[in-house]
Design an enzyme around this catalytic site. Structure first.
Site, mmCIF file in Angstrom:
data_model
loop_
_atom_site.group_PDB
_atom_site.id
_atom_site.type_symbol
_atom_site.label_atom_id
_atom_site.label_comp_id
_atom_site.label_asym_id
_atom_site.label_seq_id
_atom_site.Cartn_x
_atom_site.Cartn_y
_atom_site.Cartn_z
ATOM 1 N N TRP A 187 -3.751 -14.972 -12.826
ATOM 2 C CA TRP A 187 -3.111 -14.983 -11.594
ATOM 3 C C TRP A 187 -4.440 -16.151 -11.601
ATOM 4 O O TRP A 187 -6.085 -15.787 -11.256
ATOM 5 C CB TRP A 187 -3.680 -14.370 -10.458
ATOM 6 N N GLU A 226 1.144 -15.160 -12.802
ATOM 7 C CA GLU A 226 1.390 -14.262 -11.166
ATOM 8 C C GLU A 226 0.638 -15.045 -9.829
ATOM 9 O O GLU A 226 0.262 -16.169 -9.747
ATOM 10 C CB GLU A 226 0.319 -12.493 -10.744
ATOM 11 N N LYS A 228 0.772 -17.052 -5.776
ATOM 12 C CA LYS A 228 0.036 -16.353 -4.261
ATOM 13 C C LYS A 228 0.738 -17.242 -3.135
ATOM 14 O O LYS A 228 0.695 -18.695 -3.375
ATOM 15 C CB LYS A 228 -1.702 -16.208 -4.371
ATOM 16 N N ASP A 259 3.342 -9.905 -6.791
ATOM 17 C CA ASP A 259 2.437 -9.127 -6.109
ATOM 18 C C ASP A 259 3.016 -9.007 -4.523
ATOM 19 O O ASP A 259 3.816 -10.093 -3.798
ATOM 20 C CB ASP A 259 1.093 -10.333 -6.304
ATOM 21 N N HIS A 262 1.459 -10.796 -1.874
ATOM 22 C CA HIS A 262 1.568 -12.396 -1.813
ATOM 23 C C HIS A 262 2.867 -13.139 -1.088
ATOM 24 O O HIS A 262 3.281 -14.693 -1.610
ATOM 25 C CB HIS A 262 1.057 -12.733 -3.518
ATOM 26 N N HIS A 286 3.010 -5.585 -9.199
ATOM 27 C CA HIS A 286 1.725 -5.668 -8.912
ATOM 28 C C HIS A 286 2.536 -4.850 -7.562
ATOM 29 O O HIS A 286 2.287 -5.755 -6.309
ATOM 30 C CB HIS A 286 0.838 -6.857 -7.896
ATOM 31 N N ASP A 294 -2.172 -10.439 2.963
ATOM 32 C CA ASP A 294 -2.474 -10.157 1.520
ATOM 33 C C ASP A 294 -4.135 -9.262 1.434
ATOM 34 O O ASP A 294 -4.479 -9.825 1.626
ATOM 35 C CB ASP A 294 -3.074 -10.732 0.772
ATOM 36 N N ASP A 296 -4.737 -6.276 1.262
ATOM 37 C CA ASP A 296 -4.677 -5.216 -0.225
ATOM 38 C C ASP A 296 -5.262 -4.042 0.432
ATOM 39 O O ASP A 296 -5.754 -3.259 -0.308
ATOM 40 C CB ASP A 296 -5.669 -5.651 -1.291
ATOM 41 N N ASP A 326 -2.199 -2.987 -7.091
ATOM 42 C CA ASP A 326 -3.087 -4.153 -6.621
ATOM 43 C C ASP A 326 -3.272 -3.708 -5.724
ATOM 44 O O ASP A 326 -3.323 -4.464 -4.373
ATOM 45 C CB ASP A 326 -2.598 -5.096 -7.329
#
Length: 418
Positions: A187, A226, A228, A259, A262, A286, A294, A296, A326
């Protein structure tokens, strides 16, 4: 009646309820037992790592909060993960970023890292029954800037190409050591704060960089790429978008990483599963929880996570989808964050394994859409939680909220020492 007897009694009733709908609960439990979740190392220390230069932050990545007890070295990260696995059922994996090498207090720049810097991790993981996955680290470095592998400056670009090549070699060494492929995730944050007129140019450069990186063939690792939507301070343009990596992954037969943080909040990541499975060899997940994009946050048992698990099970793709976490929340107990996130992910998959799929498919094949909808709704309130409690009991981990006091005690002990 003891708590254990209550769990066993509730489980037997649940088995009967599910059997009436053609669901084999024991088969579901076997599937859940075999589900390995890759635990991300960066929740322990807020994505700081062990470089003597130090992770300088930025580059589209940020942990927020200042909760006490952050892991400061390799030994403390190991101790935290060892504590986590005492509270979760099953056998899992450990996901390591390149900045977490055992550098012995020396300055080792990222284009100089070697497998020997991760030997200690390999030995520890083997001892603990964990398999390791790996990640290149393009963020938080003096040469990160806004562009790394997509940088028109050849000296900068070559630095990151070399770093990523070395990460692949390290991953292969890890995979060979553990006799199981190490999955290496790539990534990069590359993008633009404001408008760019060079979208095509940067993506053309990134494609060439990736081709050079992937030129070497390895037997003991797998590559995944990956995307985003955007990065912090890089909001207007992302070179490695989902479209870019989907196209590259299909063309070069690389694993595409999804992810869950993302993408645009209204996008269904679950809906992407079936499409990727048709055109790419495997998928890396993820699992995260976006709040206003995002951010997280710690994974919880929400509809997005449940639907993601259902799509994988419905596609019979457990052997082609890898599951990792993640998130990095520096505002709460970090061990608790792991345990809540892993358990939530496992619960989502358990619900997917317990879905009366044969009956649902039969209704759909017959055009019985009312019946399909009704059963989908009724399945939501079936006693899956009783099966979950039994799963925990069988694996000798805490049932229900019983893990909270143990995690609190570990936190108090750790905070007093760190």
């Amino acid at each position: 009646m003891s708590k254990e007897n209550m769990v066993l009694q509730a489980f037997e009733i649940a088995k009967e309820r599910y059997a009436a709908l053609g669901v084999d609960v024991n088969a579901a439990l076997n599937h859940l037992q075999q589900l390995s979740i890759s635990l991300h190392c960066w929740q322990t220390d807020d994505v700081v790592g062990f470089e003597t230069l130090g992770n300088q932050g930025g580059s589209g990545i940020q942990a927020t909060g200042n909760y006490p007890g952050r892991a400061r070295n390799m030994q403390e990260v190991k101790a935290d993960i060892e504590e986590v696995i005492t509270h979760i059922a099953g056998t899992h994996r450990f996901n390591l970023h390149a900045i977490y090498g055992d550098f012995g207090g020396k300055t080792v720049d990222r284009d100089q890292i070697l497998p020997e810097h991760f030997t200690g991790w390999m030995e520890w993981a083997k001892e603990k029954g964990l398999k390791i996955d790996f990640n290149s680290s393009s963020f938080g470095h003096p040469k990160s800037g806004d562009l790394t592998l997509a940088n028109p400056d050849k000296s900068i670009r070559d630095f990151w190409i070399e770093h990523t090549k070395r990460c692949r070699a390290i991953s292969d060494a890890i995979g060979k050591y553990q006799d199981d492929p190490c999955i290496m995730n790539l990534w990069i944050h590359d993008g633009s704060k404001d408008l760019t007129v060079n979208r095509y140019k940067y993506r053309q450069i990134l494609e060439k960089s990736l081709d050079e990186i992937f030129a070497a063939e390895y037997k003991h690792m797998k590559d995944c790429i990956e995307s985003k939507l955007f990065g912090i301070a890089l909001e207007s343009y992302t070179v490695g978008s989902h479209d870019f990596y989907l196209g590259y992954g299909a063309k070069r037969q690389k694993i595409v990483t999804l992810d869950t943080g993302h993408f645009h909040l209204t996008e269904s990541v679950a809906d992407k599963i079936s499409s990727l499975l048709l055109f790419t060899p495997e998928i890396m997940l993820h699992v995260s929880r976006p709040v206003r994009w995002d951010s997280d946050h710690v994974v919880t048992l929400n509809e997005d996570t449940i639907e993601l698990a259902r799509e994988i099970v419905r596609a019979d793709a457990l052997n082609r989808v890898h599951v990792g976490l993640d998130f990095f929340d520096a505002s709460i107990n970090r061990i608790g964050a792991y345990v809540v996130g892993v358990r939530a992910t496992q619960k989502a998959f358990l619900q997917a394994f317990l879905e009366p799929l044969a009956a649902l498919r039969r209704y759909e094949d017959n055009g019985q859409y009312f019946e399909r909808l009704a059963l989908l709704e009724e399945a939501k309130s079936l006693p899956w939680a009783a099966v979950w409690d039994y799963f925990c009991l069988k694996n000798e981990v805490e049932v229900g909220a019983d893990f909270i006091p143990a995690v609190q005690k570990y936190e108090r002990d750790v905070t007093s020492k760190r």
